[in-house]
Design an enzyme around this catalytic site. Structure first.
Site, PDB file in Angstrom:
ATOM      1  N   GLN A 288      45.754  46.983  58.761  1.00 48.46           N
ATOM      2  CA  GLN A 288      44.297  47.128  58.871  1.00 48.46           C
ATOM      3  C   GLN A 288      43.924  47.767  60.206  1.00 48.46           C
ATOM      4  OE1 GLN A 288      41.958  46.504  56.705  1.00 48.46           O
ATOM      5  NE2 GLN A 288      42.860  45.133  55.183  1.00 48.46           N
ATOM      6  N   TYR A 317      47.386  42.966  44.700  1.00 43.42           N
ATOM      7  CA  TYR A 317      47.130  44.076  45.634  1.00 43.42           C
ATOM      8  C   TYR A 317      47.345  43.583  47.077  1.00 43.42           C
ATOM      9  CZ  TYR A 317      44.378  45.496  41.515  1.00 43.42           C
ATOM     10  OH  TYR A 317      43.928  45.766  40.254  1.00 43.42           O
ATOM     11  N   GLU A 338      52.291  43.866  44.768  1.00 41.07           N
ATOM     12  CA  GLU A 338      51.880  45.133  45.394  1.00 41.07           C
ATOM     13  C   GLU A 338      52.747  46.239  44.808  1.00 41.07           C
ATOM     14  OE1 GLU A 338      49.821  46.611  47.866  1.00 41.07           O
ATOM     15  OE2 GLU A 338      51.090  48.343  47.410  1.00 41.07           O
ATOM     16  N   ASP A 386      42.357  42.230  46.130  1.00 42.44           N
ATOM     17  CA  ASP A 386      41.885  43.135  47.191  1.00 42.44           C
ATOM     18  C   ASP A 386      42.266  44.550  46.776  1.00 42.44           C
ATOM     19  OD1 ASP A 386      41.099  44.410  49.499  1.00 42.44           O
ATOM     20  OD2 ASP A 386      42.613  43.493  50.783  1.00 42.44           O
ATOM     21  N   CYS A 413      36.519  47.030  48.914  1.00 40.79           N
ATOM     22  CA  CYS A 413      36.102  48.100  49.836  1.00 40.79           C
ATOM     23  C   CYS A 413      35.143  49.051  49.145  1.00 40.79           C
ATOM     24  CB  CYS A 413      37.320  48.835  50.376  1.00 40.79           C
ATOM     25  SG  CYS A 413      38.348  49.554  49.095  1.00 40.79           S
TER      26      CYS A 413
END
Ligand code: SAH
Length: 456
Positions: A288, A317, A338, A386, A413
């Site tokens: 991040q 995710y 993932e 996410d 997001c």
């Protein structure tokens, strides 16, 4: 001339702006026909020039502002401000926060049909500048000298810049130092057009909690000339440096990093921590970019998960396992999924680094792996997602609905796909209890949100 449209190309008109688009342009309407104008704000009136007309909408350029928004701020006309990738910097931070919060509310109502949903005031930063812990700048040449900075919008022309207003000072300093040393040593820059030359990009990453710095030099050629001098000078001039990495990208491509990486000096990774979880970050790892707000976001996700140590958690995710490891400290067990294999390797390494033994990670598409787990009899009490901008795959949402976890924590997001997915989950038996926007990317139009859903 197009006589069916209310405006013509190259026409000068006076308008009042009503709204902002997702990428930060002002929206004015002429007889219902929307015109998008960069750097204009809602409530402002102006003279504009119409520069393009499409069937359903047009584009314009600001010529003169008549009435200014109280939220407008004057920005220095430096290159760093002009090209630094901040579409909203002419809007005061208070105005940005308001804009983002309203956007979440509007989209949840319009797309999600969630009229009464509780949207909390957005969590912003105290100091919304110089927050990014990573930069990767393209290198080029101008008048025989090596330059590095930003691309001009919609072009491949590089503007030499010595600071970015959103990057941490340590990151700016590192990029600047590399640039100066390369100039002095006469290292050749990459020539994109002819696919010749050497240095393509300079990348710097900084661990805000640990003070560790990494510099990555990306070249077209397998060899990096003046390697030893470069390393010596970097180590002398940047006392925080812990890792210097050489990455080779011989391809003709817009992708920045190539496949071959060698450590020139120091460690292969730098470390950083979010809360009390430590992360090893390699040149290629995803991490991040706003460490301060990441903590704020994850704390909220943790609060929403409401763990007491008994729960099984699925983190779809999961990336390098950041949220998974955060939650593992308070859950019985966490299972992360993932699609990128290297990210899962990082996740496992980070679990070991923190002595976390109750987190497991699997490579694959969430929408494939998790339905399989469910068929094998696995369920979860808390389900965290996410996803990337396109939102969750419908097959995954269907699995959540049949698996019936008590809680779903949705980190997003992109408010539009969040709204779409919340509607599907609501129809499938969930209530959206609360939605918390978090400002992860001040100055830009990006909006991050975390939502808590509970089974009805
Ligand atoms: N939760 C992580 C990363 C979130 S970004 C963090 O906070 O750091 C979204 C992640 O979803 C990316 O790592 C991307 O590689 C991954 N991804 C994209 N499509 C996917 C899919 N279909 N299944 C699983 N993961 C996917």
């Amino acid at each position: 001339m197009n006589r069916t449209l209310p405006v013509q190309k190259n026409e000068y008109i006076e308008v009042v702006f009503e709204d902002l688009t997702h990428d930060g342009a002002g929206v004015a309407k002429v007889d219902g026909y929307p015109i998008f104008v960069p750097k204009a704000l809602p409530g402002e009136s102006a003279k504009i020039k119409v520069i393009k007309v499409n069937k359903g909408y047009g584009f314009g350029r600001l010529i003169e502002l008549y009435e200014k928004s109280p939220y407008r701020v004057e920005i220095p006309i430096s290159e760093a401000h002009k090209y630094g990738g901040c579409q909203l910097q002419h809007l005061s931070y208070e105005g940005q926060l308001k804009y983002k919060e309203n956007l979440v509310r509007q989209v949840l109502t319009r797309i999600g049909k969630l009229e009464d949903v509780k949207v909390l005031p957005i969590l912003g930063m105290n100091n919304p500048w110089h927050y990014r812990n990573k930069a990767q700048v393209p290198v080029g040449e101008k008048d025989g000298e090596l330059i590095a900075g930003f691309f001009k919008p919609r072009s491949h022309e590089i503007v030499d810049t010595d600071e970015s207003v959103i990057q941490l000072p340590e990151v700016n300093e590192a990029i600047q130092t590399v640039k100066e040393i390369c100039r002095k040593l006469g290292i050749e820059s990459y020539d994109e057009e002819n696919h010749k030359g050497v240095l393509r990009h300079i990348m710097a990453r900084y661990g805000l909690q640990t003070g560790e710095l990494m510099v990555v030099l990306i070249t077209r050629t397998a060899d990096l000339p003046f390697k030893n001098q470069l390393v010596d000078e970097l180590v002398t001039r940047l006392p925080r440096i812990k890792s210097i990495v050489h990455n080779v990208n011989a391809k003709r491509t817009n992708v920045i990093l190539g496949e071959k990486t060698t450590v020139l000096w120091g460690n292969e990774v730098i470390y950083d921590s979010i809360g009390n979880v430590k992360f090893a970050i390699s040149a290629l790892s995803f991490y991040q970019v706003n460490p301060v707000q990441t903590k704020v976001l994850y704390d909220k996700a943790l609060e929403y998960a409401g763990l007491n140590g008994e729960e099984t958690v699925i983190d779809a995710y999961c990336g390098i396992g950041t949220i998974s490891l955060f939650l593992a400290q308070k859950a019985r067990s966490v299972f992360g999924v993932e699609v990128v294999p290297e990210a899962i390797e990082d996740a496992k390494r980070n679990a070991a680094l923190n002595g976390i033994t109750n987190a497991e990670f699997a490579v694959g598409e969430a929408e494939t792996v998790i339905p399989k787990w469910y068929k094998e009899g696995h369920t979860a009490d808390v389900f965290v997602v996410d996803p990337p901008r396109k939102g969750c795959d419908e097959a995954l949402l269907e699995t959540i609905i049949t698996m019936k976890p008590k809680k779903v924590v949705y980190v997003s997001c992109n408010p539009a796909t969040l709204a779409r997915d919340l509607r599907i989950l609501e129809d499938g038996g969930y209530n959206t209890l609360e939605v918390q926007p978090v400002d992860m990317f001040p100055g830009t139009t990006h909006v991050e949100t975390v939502a808590l859903l509970e089974r009805k």
